[in-house]
Design a protein around this motif. Sequence first.
Motif, short mmCIF file in Angstrom:
data_model
loop_
_atom_site.label_atom_id
_atom_site.label_comp_id
_atom_site.label_asym_id
_atom_site.label_seq_id
_atom_site.Cartn_x
_atom_site.Cartn_y
_atom_site.Cartn_z
N THR A 87 -9.13 4.28 17.16
CA THR A 87 -10.16 4.37 16.12
C THR A 87 -9.56 4.87 14.82
O THR A 87 -9.88 4.36 13.74
CB THR A 87 -11.30 5.30 16.57
OG1 THR A 87 -11.94 4.73 17.70
CG2 THR A 87 -12.33 5.48 15.45
N TYR A 88 -8.69 5.86 14.92
CA TYR A 88 -8.07 6.39 13.71
C TYR A 88 -7.19 5.34 13.04
O TYR A 88 -7.28 5.12 11.83
CB TYR A 88 -7.23 7.63 14.02
CG TYR A 88 -6.67 8.25 12.76
CD1 TYR A 88 -7.46 9.06 11.95
CD2 TYR A 88 -5.36 8.01 12.36
CE1 TYR A 88 -6.97 9.59 10.78
CE2 TYR A 88 -4.86 8.55 11.20
CZ TYR A 88 -5.67 9.34 10.40
OH TYR A 88 -5.18 9.85 9.23
N VAL A 89 -6.35 4.69 13.82
CA VAL A 89 -5.39 3.73 13.27
C VAL A 89 -6.09 2.48 12.74
O VAL A 89 -5.74 1.97 11.67
CB VAL A 89 -4.34 3.35 14.33
CG1 VAL A 89 -3.49 2.17 13.86
CG2 VAL A 89 -3.45 4.54 14.65
N GLN A 90 -7.09 1.99 13.45
CA GLN A 90 -7.71 0.72 13.08
C GLN A 90 -8.86 0.85 12.11
O GLN A 90 -9.11 -0.07 11.32
CB GLN A 90 -8.20 -0.01 14.34
CG GLN A 90 -7.08 -0.43 15.28
CD GLN A 90 -7.59 -1.24 16.46
OE1 GLN A 90 -8.78 -1.44 16.66
NE2 GLN A 90 -6.66 -1.72 17.28
N ASP A 91 -9.57 1.98 12.13
CA ASP A 91 -10.77 2.12 11.30
C ASP A 91 -10.63 3.16 10.19
O ASP A 91 -10.89 2.88 9.03
CB ASP A 91 -11.98 2.48 12.19
CG ASP A 91 -12.28 1.40 13.23
OD1 ASP A 91 -11.99 0.22 12.95
OD2 ASP A 91 -12.76 1.75 14.32
N ILE A 92 -10.24 4.37 10.57
CA ILE A 92 -10.24 5.47 9.61
C ILE A 92 -9.06 5.39 8.65
O ILE A 92 -9.22 5.51 7.43
CB ILE A 92 -10.24 6.83 10.35
CG1 ILE A 92 -11.55 6.99 11.12
CG2 ILE A 92 -10.07 7.97 9.35
CD1 ILE A 92 -11.64 8.27 11.91
N LEU A 93 -7.85 5.17 9.17
CA LEU A 93 -6.67 5.13 8.31
C LEU A 93 -6.76 4.04 7.24
O LEU A 93 -6.48 4.33 6.07
CB LEU A 93 -5.41 4.95 9.15
CG LEU A 93 -4.07 4.98 8.39
CD1 LEU A 93 -3.91 6.30 7.64
CD2 LEU A 93 -2.90 4.76 9.35
N PRO A 94 -7.17 2.81 7.56
CA PRO A 94 -7.31 1.79 6.50
C PRO A 94 -8.31 2.20 5.42
O PRO A 94 -8.08 1.94 4.23
CB PRO A 94 -7.78 0.55 7.26
CG PRO A 94 -7.26 0.74 8.65
CD PRO A 94 -7.38 2.23 8.90
N ALA A 95 -9.41 2.84 5.82
CA ALA A 95 -10.40 3.29 4.84
C ALA A 95 -9.81 4.37 3.94
O ALA A 95 -10.04 4.38 2.72
CB ALA A 95 -11.65 3.81 5.55
N VAL A 123 0.84 -1.20 0.00
CA VAL A 123 0.00 0.00 0.00
C VAL A 123 0.87 1.25 0.00
O VAL A 123 0.61 2.21 -0.74
CB VAL A 123 -0.95 0.00 1.21
CG1 VAL A 123 -1.67 1.35 1.33
CG2 VAL A 123 -1.96 -1.13 1.11
N ALA A 124 1.92 1.24 0.80
CA ALA A 124 2.83 2.39 0.85
C ALA A 124 3.44 2.66 -0.52
O ALA A 124 3.57 3.81 -0.94
CB ALA A 124 3.93 2.14 1.88
N ALA A 125 3.81 1.58 -1.24
CA ALA A 125 4.41 1.75 -2.56
C ALA A 125 3.45 2.46 -3.50
O ALA A 125 3.86 3.31 -4.31
CB ALA A 125 4.80 0.39 -3.13
N GLN A 126 2.16 2.13 -3.42
CA GLN A 126 1.17 2.77 -4.29
C GLN A 126 0.91 4.21 -3.87
O GLN A 126 0.99 5.14 -4.68
CB GLN A 126 -0.15 2.00 -4.24
CG GLN A 126 -0.19 0.73 -5.04
CD GLN A 126 -1.62 0.25 -5.23
OE1 GLN A 126 -2.42 0.87 -5.92
NE2 GLN A 126 -1.92 -0.87 -4.61
N VAL A 127 0.58 4.40 -2.61
CA VAL A 127 0.16 5.72 -2.13
C VAL A 127 1.28 6.75 -2.27
O VAL A 127 1.04 7.91 -2.62
CB VAL A 127 -0.31 5.63 -0.66
CG1 VAL A 127 -0.61 7.01 -0.11
CG2 VAL A 127 -1.53 4.73 -0.55
N LEU A 128 2.51 6.33 -2.01
CA LEU A 128 3.64 7.26 -2.06
C LEU A 128 4.25 7.38 -3.45
O LEU A 128 5.27 8.04 -3.63
CB LEU A 128 4.72 6.82 -1.06
CG LEU A 128 4.28 6.78 0.40
CD1 LEU A 128 5.43 6.34 1.29
CD2 LEU A 128 3.72 8.12 0.87
N SER A 129 3.61 6.76 -4.44
CA SER A 129 4.12 6.87 -5.82
C SER A 129 3.66 8.16 -6.49
O SER A 129 4.14 8.49 -7.58
CB SER A 129 3.66 5.67 -6.65
OG SER A 129 2.25 5.69 -6.86
N VAL A 130 2.73 8.88 -5.86
CA VAL A 130 2.22 10.13 -6.43
C VAL A 130 2.38 11.25 -5.40
O VAL A 130 2.56 11.00 -4.21
CB VAL A 130 0.73 10.00 -6.82
CG1 VAL A 130 0.55 8.93 -7.88
CG2 VAL A 130 -0.13 9.69 -5.60
#
Length: 206
Positions: free
Chosen positions: A160-168, A125-132
């Motif tokens: 809540t942020y780490v487990q629910d919001i950040l993955p979304a 996921v990091a590779a994709q998100v940080l590619s732009v």
Amino acid sequence: MWLKRAFDIAFSATVLLLLAPLLAVIALWVRCDSPGPIFYLQGRVGRHGQPFRIYKFRTMQVGADAAGPHITIGRDARITRAGHVLRRAKLDELPQFANVLRGDMSVVGPRPEVPRYVALYPTDVAAQVLSVRPGITDLASLAFRNEGDLLARSDDPERTYVQDILPAKLQYACQYVQTRSLWLDLSIIVRTVATLAGSPRTPRSP
């Protein structure tokens, strides 16, 4: 994409020029409302993992980072009087158009996170998100327009942020990277303006 970069430069320069009087008024308001600098600079992670400093109008008391959690929750006591208004209208984000001109950010792209949260990204996921380049707005920003209020209802906002919001948010970011285009950017910009103008729309997958 050279066309995206050209659009970013033209759009950001136009916004900063047209909104110069408003920016000056906000700067004066921040200065008069509470002691401290006008701008808040925070370290974020950009394209290819490169660190940069994101620009915002200061909305919290000086020293707020050391006086509480990294995330802000509802009516956080550290937020200034002007800060509550600026955050609600997202006006504190306007200086980020300068980040776009510098090449740190794009108008549309995954919102940049602080290093401690980027460290939690799965490797693929990091590779994709940080590619732009990260952006000022994206689908996740629309979906979590009232993130602070959502976290305020949690017994453990950080979890809540780490487990629910950040993955979304990362799901939205990956969808954007896989289907990005100038037309998608324009659609997100229009929907962002509509949301800020008081006509929120439910975010759709790209």
